[in-house]
Design a protein around this motif. Structure first.
Motif, PDB file in Angstrom:
ATOM      1  N   MET A  25      61.395 -29.918  37.025  1.00 46.44           N
ATOM      2  CA  MET A  25      61.157 -29.423  35.632  1.00 46.44           C
ATOM      3  C   MET A  25      62.319 -28.592  35.372  1.00 46.44           C
ATOM      4  N   LEU A  26      62.561 -27.895  35.612  1.00 54.02           N
ATOM      5  CA  LEU A  26      63.970 -26.686  34.824  1.00 54.02           C
ATOM      6  C   LEU A  26      65.096 -27.573  35.176  1.00 54.02           C
ATOM      7  N   MET A  27      65.504 -28.889  35.859  1.00 55.94           N
ATOM      8  CA  MET A  27      66.879 -29.960  35.321  1.00 55.94           C
ATOM      9  C   MET A  27      66.537 -30.198  34.338  1.00 55.94           C
ATOM     10  N   ALA A  28      65.153 -30.487  33.860  1.00 59.63           N
ATOM     11  CA  ALA A  28      64.715 -31.629  32.585  1.00 59.63           C
ATOM     12  C   ALA A  28      65.023 -30.344  31.409  1.00 59.63           C
ATOM     13  N   GLY A  29      65.592 -28.960  31.619  1.00 62.70           N
ATOM     14  CA  GLY A  29      65.109 -28.293  30.676  1.00 62.70           C
ATOM     15  C   GLY A  29      63.796 -27.246  29.784  1.00 62.70           C
ATOM     16  N   ALA A  30      62.871 -27.723  31.162  1.00 66.13           N
ATOM     17  CA  ALA A  30      62.065 -27.090  30.759  1.00 66.13           C
ATOM     18  C   ALA A  30      61.987 -25.099  31.362  1.00 66.13           C
ATOM     19  N   GLN A  48      55.888 -28.423  46.276  1.00 66.56           N
ATOM     20  CA  GLN A  48      55.979 -27.212  44.340  1.00 66.56           C
ATOM     21  C   GLN A  48      57.469 -27.260  44.273  1.00 66.56           C
ATOM     22  N   GLY A  49      58.562 -27.178  45.290  1.00 63.35           N
ATOM     23  CA  GLY A  49      60.234 -26.975  44.901  1.00 63.35           C
ATOM     24  C   GLY A  49      60.170 -28.116  44.212  1.00 63.35           C
ATOM     25  N   LEU A  50      60.481 -28.984  44.819  1.00 60.91           N
ATOM     26  CA  LEU A  50      60.993 -29.976  44.184  1.00 60.91           C
ATOM     27  C   LEU A  50      59.927 -29.702  42.277  1.00 60.91           C
ATOM     28  N   HIS A  51      59.129 -30.549  42.454  1.00 58.20           N
ATOM     29  CA  HIS A  51      58.463 -30.262  41.096  1.00 58.20           C
ATOM     30  C   HIS A  51      59.201 -28.959  40.159  1.00 58.20           C
ATOM     31  N   MET A  61      51.179 -27.050  54.826  1.00 56.14           N
ATOM     32  CA  MET A  61      51.801 -26.295  53.865  1.00 56.14           C
ATOM     33  C   MET A  61      53.394 -26.634  53.350  1.00 56.14           C
ATOM     34  N   GLY A  62      54.216 -26.759  54.632  1.00 61.53           N
ATOM     35  CA  GLY A  62      54.760 -27.245  54.177  1.00 61.53           C
ATOM     36  C   GLY A  62      56.066 -27.835  53.644  1.00 61.53           C
ATOM     37  N   LEU A  63      54.582 -29.464  53.721  1.00 61.46           N
ATOM     38  CA  LEU A  63      55.327 -29.797  53.010  1.00 61.46           C
ATOM     39  C   LEU A  63      54.265 -29.598  51.460  1.00 61.46           C
ATOM     40  N   LEU A  64      52.994 -29.299  50.958  1.00 62.82           N
ATOM     41  CA  LEU A  64      53.006 -28.840  49.806  1.00 62.82           C
ATOM     42  C   LEU A  64      54.349 -27.747  48.941  1.00 62.82           C
ATOM     43  N   LEU A  65      54.763 -26.767  49.585  1.00 63.29           N
ATOM     44  CA  LEU A  65      55.363 -26.142  49.417  1.00 63.29           C
ATOM     45  C   LEU A  65      57.430 -26.965  49.092  1.00 63.29           C
ATOM     46  N   VAL A  66      57.233 -27.869  50.266  1.00 60.47           N
ATOM     47  CA  VAL A  66      58.328 -28.796  49.741  1.00 60.47           C
ATOM     48  C   VAL A  66      58.073 -29.580  48.013  1.00 60.47           C
ATOM     49  N   MET A 111      52.869 -24.061  38.019  1.00 64.31           N
ATOM     50  CA  MET A 111      52.395 -24.304  39.492  1.00 64.31           C
ATOM     51  C   MET A 111      51.237 -23.713  39.844  1.00 64.31           C
ATOM     52  N   ARG A 112      50.235 -23.622  38.983  1.00 57.59           N
ATOM     53  CA  ARG A 112      49.127 -22.513  39.220  1.00 57.59           C
ATOM     54  C   ARG A 112      48.351 -23.161  40.453  1.00 57.59           C
ATOM     55  N   PRO A 113      47.823 -24.380  40.025  1.00 52.16           N
ATOM     56  CA  PRO A 113      46.869 -25.752  40.970  1.00 52.16           C
ATOM     57  C   PRO A 113      47.818 -24.991  42.426  1.00 52.16           C
TER      58      PRO A 113
END
Length: 67
Positions: A15-20, A8-11, A1-6, A29-31
């Motif tokens: 996205m936010l840094m790219a201007g989404a 997800q957070g990076l993804h 679960m920790g790896l999944l959170l990392v 993030m739904r999946p």
């Protein structure tokens, strides 16, 4: 679960840094939410089994000592 959170957070962060837009990044993030839900359920079941086992062991040793 920790790896999944990392992941997800990076993804979401990239996205936010790219201007989404924030709403779009949340929808992507739904999946991850489904995987987190099933992982959380598995952890809840595991912890419940640990508590059950500890209680059964505790009760057994208490009644065994009285004999």
């Amino acid at each position: 679960m920790g790896l999944l959170l990392v992941v997800q957070g990076l993804h979401q962060g990239f996205m936010l840094m790219a201007g989404a837009e924030w709403v779009h990044s949340v929808n992507v993030m739904r999946p991850y939410w489904w995987v987190r839900t099933f992982t959380g359920i598995a952890m809840d079941i595991g912890i419940s089994l640990v508590v059950y086992t500890l209680m059964k062991t505790s009760l057994r040793s208490t009644t065994g000592a009285a004999r």
